[in-house]
Design an enzyme around this catalytic site. Structure first.
Site, mmCIF file in Angstrom:
data_model
loop_
_atom_site.group_PDB
_atom_site.id
_atom_site.type_symbol
_atom_site.label_atom_id
_atom_site.label_comp_id
_atom_site.label_asym_id
_atom_site.label_seq_id
_atom_site.Cartn_x
_atom_site.Cartn_y
_atom_site.Cartn_z
ATOM 1 N N SER A 142 46.795 57.441 46.851
ATOM 2 C CA SER A 142 45.054 56.660 46.881
ATOM 3 C C SER A 142 44.738 56.022 45.808
ATOM 4 O O SER A 142 44.704 55.945 44.643
ATOM 5 C CB SER A 142 44.237 58.120 46.502
ATOM 6 O OG SER A 142 43.002 57.995 46.146
ATOM 7 N N TYR A 156 42.255 65.314 42.101
ATOM 8 C CA TYR A 156 43.066 64.506 42.783
ATOM 9 C C TYR A 156 44.065 63.422 42.242
ATOM 10 O O TYR A 156 44.532 62.636 42.662
ATOM 11 C CB TYR A 156 42.060 64.192 44.011
ATOM 12 C CG TYR A 156 42.404 63.289 44.941
ATOM 13 C CD1 TYR A 156 42.941 64.361 45.826
ATOM 14 C CD2 TYR A 156 41.685 62.047 45.081
ATOM 15 C CE1 TYR A 156 43.542 63.081 46.826
ATOM 16 C CE2 TYR A 156 42.015 61.020 46.116
ATOM 17 C CZ TYR A 156 42.854 62.333 47.660
ATOM 18 O OH TYR A 156 43.096 61.431 48.323
#
Ligand code: NAD
Length: 247
Positions: A142, A156
Site C-alpha cells: 500500500s 495497517y
C-alpha cells in the site's frame, strides 16, 4: 497450463486480478475466506469467458489452512507458477492511543504472517532447488507503507512496510531459483475495504489530496500485477510499482 493463486480473490483488487489472469491463460485458484457465493460468481465469470478457475477456501493467517490450500493446489495436476498475495484487512480509523493489542495482532497476522506463509509454500513449489520450474510472486502492499497513515491506520501502514521488506528480502533470496518477487503499492482504490469505518466523506477528502484528483479502479491495479507476473517483466524482480495517482 499453469496455476495462478490469487488470495482474497472474491472481490476488489483480487477479483479484478483473477479475471485478468484467467484471460492470460492461467488456471486461477480463487482463494476466499468466508464468501463462497462471491468466489463462485468470480469463477462463473471466468468460465463464461472461456477460462479455467476453481475455489480454494483458507484464512491466510491460519497456517493449517494455508497448508491445506496448497495441498489442494498440488492435486490439480498443473504447476503453480504465480502467486498474488492480495488478501488484506484494514480496520476503522484510530489513533495509536486506541489501538488494542488484539487489533494489532489481527492486522499483522493477516497482512504479514499470511503473506509469509503463502510465499513460503509457493517457493517450495516453484523453486529450482525443489525441482520446480520457477514462477513469480506479486505482493500487494500500500502507499501507506511509504506515506504512513497518521491518526488513521498506523497498524495497517506498518504491516504494509513489512510487506515491502518481505518483497526486497525474498526477491534476493530466490532470484537464482527462478522466482521473481515484486510489489504493487496502491493508493486510494475504490473497493469495499473502505466500507469498514472511516469518517464520513473520508474517501472524497483523500481523493482531493491526490495529484490526479481521483481514486483508482481495481482493474488499474490488476493490470500492473498481471504485467509483473508475465514474461514481459522477465528481468524485473525486487521492484515496486506505485499505483497511487501521483502520490
Ligand atoms: P477488499 O476488502 O475488497 O478485499 C480484501 C479481500 O481479502 C476480501 O475478499 C477478504 O475476504 C479477503 N481477506 C481478508 N482477510 C483474509 C484472510 N485472513 N484470509 C483470506 N482472505 C482474506 O479490499 P481491496 O481493496 O480489494 O484490498 C486488496 C489488497 O489491496 C489488500 O491487501 C489491501 O490492503 C490492498 N490495498 C487496497 C487499497 C484500496 O484503497 N482499496 C489501497 C492500498 C492497498
Amino acid at each position: 497450463m499453469a496455476i495462478a493463486l490469487v488470495t482474497g480473490a472474491s472481490r476488489g483488487i483480487g477479483k479484478a486480478t483473477a479475471l485478468q489472469m484467467a484471460r492470460e491463460g492461467y488456471t486461477v485458484a480463487v482463494n476466499y475466506h468466508h464468501n463462497i457465493k462471491a468466489a463462485t460468481d468470480v469463477i462463473n465469470q471466468i468460465v463464461e469467458a472461456g477460462g479455467k478457475a476453481f475455489a480454494v477456501r483458507a484464512d491466510i493467517s491460519d497456517e493449517a489452512q494455508v497448508l491445506a490450500m496448497f495441498d489442494s493446489l498440488d492435486r490439480e495436476g498443473e504447476p503453480l507458477r504465480a502467486l498474488v498475495n492480495n488478501a488484506g484487512i484494514l480496520f476503522e480509523q484510530s489513533t495509536i492511543e486506541n489501538l488494542s493489542a488484539e487489533r494489532i495482532n489481527r492486522v499483522l497476522a493477516t497482512n504479514v504472517t499470511g503473506y509469509f506463509l503463502c510465499c513460503r509454500e509457493a517457493v517450495k513449489r516453484m523453486s529450482f532447488k525443489h525441482g520446480g520450474k520457477g514462477g513469480a510472486i506479486v505482493n500487494v502492499s500500500s502507499a501507506a507503507s511509504r506515506l504512513g497513515a497518521p491518526g488513521e491506520y498506523v497498524d495497517y501502514a506498518a504491516s504494509k512496510g513489512a510487506v515491502d521488506s518481505l518483497t526486497t528480502g525474498l526477491s534476493l533470496e530466490v532470484a537464482a531459483q527462478g522466482i521473481r518477487v515484486n510489489c504493487v503499492r496502491p493508493g486510494l482504490i475504490y473497493t469495499d475495504i473502505h466500507a469498514s469505518g472511516g469518517e464520513p466523506g473520508r474517501v472524497d477528502r483523500v481523493k482531493s489530496l491526490l495529484p490526479m484528483q481521483r481514486g483508482g479502479q481495481p482493474e488499474e491495479v490488476a493490470q500492473a500485477i498481471v504485467w509483473l507476473l508475465s514474461e514481459k517483466a522477465s528481468y524485473v524482480t525486487g521492484s515496486f510499482i506505485e499505483l497511487a495517482g501521483g502520490k
